[in-house]
Design a protein around this motif. Sequence first.
Motif, PDB file in Angstrom:
ATOM      1  N   ARG A 130       0.648  -1.253  -0.021  1.00 45.31           N
ATOM      2  CA  ARG A 130       0.052   0.154  -0.043  1.00 45.31           C
ATOM      3  C   ARG A 130       0.865   1.264   0.049  1.00 45.31           C
ATOM      4  N   LEU A 131       2.164   1.170   0.245  1.00 48.77           N
ATOM      5  CA  LEU A 131       2.909   2.412   0.324  1.00 48.77           C
ATOM      6  C   LEU A 131       3.748   2.536  -0.976  1.00 48.77           C
ATOM      7  N   ALA A 132       3.663   1.684  -1.890  1.00 43.96           N
ATOM      8  CA  ALA A 132       4.487   1.578  -3.280  1.00 43.96           C
ATOM      9  C   ALA A 132       3.425   2.265  -4.388  1.00 43.96           C
ATOM     10  N   PRO A 133       3.922   3.279  -4.864  1.00 41.15           N
ATOM     11  CA  PRO A 133       3.426   3.838  -6.057  1.00 41.15           C
ATOM     12  C   PRO A 133       3.333   2.885  -7.395  1.00 41.15           C
ATOM     13  N   TRP A 134       2.120   2.643  -7.919  1.00 39.78           N
ATOM     14  CA  TRP A 134       2.166   1.726  -9.163  1.00 39.78           C
ATOM     15  C   TRP A 134       3.119   2.032 -10.328  1.00 39.78           C
ATOM     16  N   ASP A 135       3.258   3.324 -10.448  1.00 41.10           N
ATOM     17  CA  ASP A 135       4.268   3.776 -11.488  1.00 41.10           C
ATOM     18  C   ASP A 135       5.420   3.236 -11.081  1.00 41.10           C
ATOM     19  N   GLU A 139       7.747   0.411 -13.345  1.00 42.65           N
ATOM     20  CA  GLU A 139       8.923   0.886 -13.872  1.00 42.65           C
ATOM     21  C   GLU A 139      10.001  -0.088 -13.598  1.00 42.65           C
ATOM     22  N   ALA A 140       9.903  -0.573 -12.331  1.00 42.81           N
ATOM     23  CA  ALA A 140      10.963  -1.746 -11.892  1.00 42.81           C
ATOM     24  C   ALA A 140      10.928  -3.033 -12.661  1.00 42.81           C
ATOM     25  N   PHE A 141       9.615  -3.261 -13.042  1.00 43.40           N
ATOM     26  CA  PHE A 141       9.271  -4.630 -13.847  1.00 43.40           C
ATOM     27  C   PHE A 141       9.670  -4.033 -15.357  1.00 43.40           C
ATOM     28  N   GLU A 142       9.418  -3.111 -15.689  1.00 44.56           N
ATOM     29  CA  GLU A 142       9.903  -2.739 -17.035  1.00 44.56           C
ATOM     30  C   GLU A 142      11.333  -2.804 -17.394  1.00 44.56           C
ATOM     31  N   THR A 143      12.123  -2.400 -16.571  1.00 45.00           N
ATOM     32  CA  THR A 143      13.496  -2.367 -16.330  1.00 45.00           C
ATOM     33  C   THR A 143      14.114  -4.015 -16.601  1.00 45.00           C
ATOM     34  N   LEU A 144      13.338  -4.759 -15.562  1.00 41.09           N
ATOM     35  CA  LEU A 144      13.586  -6.172 -15.575  1.00 41.09           C
ATOM     36  C   LEU A 144      13.360  -6.980 -16.906  1.00 41.09           C
ATOM     37  N   ARG A 145      12.208  -6.547 -17.499  1.00 35.79           N
ATOM     38  CA  ARG A 145      11.823  -7.280 -18.582  1.00 35.79           C
ATOM     39  C   ARG A 145      12.784  -6.692 -19.730  1.00 35.79           C
ATOM     40  N   ALA A 146      13.220  -5.475 -19.721  1.00 39.72           N
ATOM     41  CA  ALA A 146      14.087  -4.863 -20.742  1.00 39.72           C
ATOM     42  C   ALA A 146      15.600  -5.703 -20.721  1.00 39.72           C
ATOM     43  N   GLN A 147      15.879  -6.057 -19.525  1.00 39.46           N
ATOM     44  CA  GLN A 147      17.055  -6.747 -19.118  1.00 39.46           C
ATOM     45  C   GLN A 147      16.874  -8.362 -19.228  1.00 39.46           C
ATOM     46  N   GLY A 148      15.550  -8.913 -19.812  1.00 36.88           N
ATOM     47  CA  GLY A 148      15.471 -10.328 -20.072  1.00 36.88           C
ATOM     48  C   GLY A 148      15.302 -10.986 -18.749  1.00 36.88           C
ATOM     49  N   HIS A 162      -7.637  -3.785  -5.866  1.00 38.33           N
ATOM     50  CA  HIS A 162      -6.192  -3.804  -6.056  1.00 38.33           C
ATOM     51  C   HIS A 162      -5.796  -4.151  -7.695  1.00 38.33           C
ATOM     52  N   LEU A 163      -6.719  -5.335  -7.893  1.00 38.80           N
ATOM     53  CA  LEU A 163      -6.455  -5.994  -9.476  1.00 38.80           C
ATOM     54  C   LEU A 163      -6.682  -4.614 -10.327  1.00 38.80           C
ATOM     55  N   ALA A 164      -7.770  -3.981 -10.053  1.00 43.46           N
ATOM     56  CA  ALA A 164      -8.252  -3.031 -11.187  1.00 43.46           C
ATOM     57  C   ALA A 164      -7.256  -2.021 -11.098  1.00 43.46           C
ATOM     58  N   LEU A 165      -6.717  -1.370 -10.171  1.00 44.67           N
ATOM     59  CA  LEU A 165      -5.898  -0.335 -10.186  1.00 44.67           C
ATOM     60  C   LEU A 165      -4.425  -0.853 -10.831  1.00 44.67           C
ATOM     61  N   ALA A 166      -4.133  -2.040 -10.340  1.00 43.63           N
ATOM     62  CA  ALA A 166      -2.554  -2.416 -10.959  1.00 43.63           C
ATOM     63  C   ALA A 166      -2.858  -2.584 -12.431  1.00 43.63           C
ATOM     64  N   GLN A 167      -3.992  -3.046 -12.846  1.00 43.49           N
ATOM     65  CA  GLN A 167      -4.282  -3.418 -14.364  1.00 43.49           C
ATOM     66  C   GLN A 167      -4.261  -2.069 -15.127  1.00 43.49           C
ATOM     67  N   ALA A 168      -4.848  -0.951 -14.476  1.00 44.53           N
ATOM     68  CA  ALA A 168      -5.100   0.258 -15.123  1.00 44.53           C
ATOM     69  C   ALA A 168      -3.677   0.905 -15.124  1.00 44.53           C
ATOM     70  N   SER A 169      -2.779   0.772 -14.177  1.00 47.85           N
ATOM     71  CA  SER A 169      -1.299   1.462 -14.360  1.00 47.85           C
ATOM     72  C   SER A 169      -0.444   0.639 -15.305  1.00 47.85           C
ATOM     73  N   ALA A 170      -0.778  -0.440 -15.256  1.00 49.50           N
ATOM     74  CA  ALA A 170       0.249  -1.458 -16.129  1.00 49.50           C
ATOM     75  C   ALA A 170       0.264  -1.133 -17.632  1.00 49.50           C
ATOM     76  N   GLN A 171      -1.122  -0.636 -17.867  1.00 53.15           N
ATOM     77  CA  GLN A 171      -1.277  -0.478 -19.433  1.00 53.15           C
ATOM     78  C   GLN A 171      -0.362   0.707 -19.704  1.00 53.15           C
ATOM     79  N   ASP A 172      -0.510   1.651 -18.565  1.00 51.12           N
ATOM     80  CA  ASP A 172       0.485   2.944 -19.232  1.00 51.12           C
ATOM     81  C   ASP A 172       2.046   2.655 -19.343  1.00 51.12           C
ATOM     82  N   HIS A 173       2.393   1.367 -18.955  1.00 54.13           N
ATOM     83  CA  HIS A 173       3.853   0.788 -19.106  1.00 54.13           C
ATOM     84  C   HIS A 173       3.898  -0.333 -19.920  1.00 54.13           C
ATOM     85  N   ARG A 174       2.549  -0.623 -20.800  1.00 50.86           N
ATOM     86  CA  ARG A 174       2.865  -1.648 -21.598  1.00 50.86           C
ATOM     87  C   ARG A 174       2.937  -3.232 -20.889  1.00 50.86           C
ATOM     88  N   TRP A 175       2.477  -2.941 -19.838  1.00 54.93           N
ATOM     89  CA  TRP A 175       2.545  -4.173 -19.031  1.00 54.93           C
ATOM     90  C   TRP A 175       1.049  -4.701 -18.804  1.00 54.93           C
TER      91      TRP A 175
END
Length: 318
Positions: A130-135, A139-148, A162-175
Motif C-alpha cells: 500500500r506504500l508503493a506507487p504503481w508507477d 517501471e521496475a518490472f519494465e527494467t527487468l523485462r528490458a534486461q531479459g 487492487h487488481l483494477a488499479l494495478a491493471q490500469a497502471s500497467a497499461q500505461d507501461h505496456r504491461w
Amino acid sequence: MRYTTLGASRLEVSRLCLGTMNFGRHADTDASHSVLDAAHEMGINYIDTANRYGTADRPHASEEIIGEWFAKGGGRRERTVLATKVFEQTDPWPNNGGLSALNIRRACDASLKRLKTDRIDVYQMHHVDRLAPWDEIWEAFETLRAQGKILYAGSSNFAGWHLALAQASAQDHRWRLISEQSVYSLARRDIEREVLPAARALGIGIVPWSPLAGGLLAGRGDGVRRTDAATLAASEKHRASLEGTQRLAAELEVEPAALALAWLLAQEGVVAPIVGPRTADQLRAFAGVPDLDLDDEAQARLDALWTGPGVAPEAYAW
C-alpha cells in the motif's frame, strides 16, 4: 495433462500447478527433486515458488532446491514455466522487503542466482504494498523485462480493487497482470464476491492456493495437517458439508481431494489450483484430476453443501 493459457496471455500452463512451499521444510532435497521429476512425467509444466519459502536456518530453501534441480539439465528448465514471488522481508535492513523499485530489482537478481536460471517466466507480487506507487512498481518490472530477467507479471493476495488499479497502471507501461494467486476452495469462497469477477473482466487468470483448505478437504489425505487443532476445529464446524462431499465422491468413485480440485477447475476464470505434495506419490494421486469433468448435478450438489458468498453488489444489495 490438460493445458490452458494463463490469463490474457499466450503462455501455456498445465491445469495443475506444482507448489513448492514444502521443499526444504517437509521434503528434503532428494524428495523434492523426485516430486519435480514426477511433475514433468505427469505433464505438469507450471511450477510456483517464492523467495521466502524455507525454514529459519534456510529461508530460501525452495528456490535453492529448484535451482539445483535445474542444474541437472535434461531439459528441466526449458520444459518449465517458472513462477516466483517478491514482497517478503529477506533482511531486517531497509529496502529488503515490499515493492520498492530497489527491492524488486534486488530480489529478482537474488532469486535468479538461487534458481540458477537467466529468467523468471512469471514474476509475482506476493502481496499488495500500500506504500508503493504503481508507477514505481511497473517501471521496475519494465527494467527487468528490458534486461531479459522476467517475462510476465502476476499478483497474489490482491483485492478486486487492487487488481483494477494495478491493471490500469500497467497499461500505461505496456504491461499487464496475467495471474492472481488467491486462497480459494470449496470451504473458502470469499473471492467469488469481487476478486474472481474482477479477474475475469481484466483478463487475469486465477491460480488458487490452499485448494484443499489446509487439508480439510483432503479426505484420507495427509494426516499431519489434518490433526492440527485448527483443522480439527474446522472439521467439526463443517462436518455436514464434509460428509456430503465424501458421499458424492464415493458415488463418483473418486477421492474427496480430487473432487474438490475438479470443482475448482470447473469455475470460470480458474487456471490451475496449486498442489503442494511432500512426496512424488502424493503428487501422482492427482494425475487424473484435470480429466475429471463434473456434470451440472455434481456441481449443484457441491454448491449446496458449500454455500458461496454471492457476487457483489447483489450479494448484499438489490
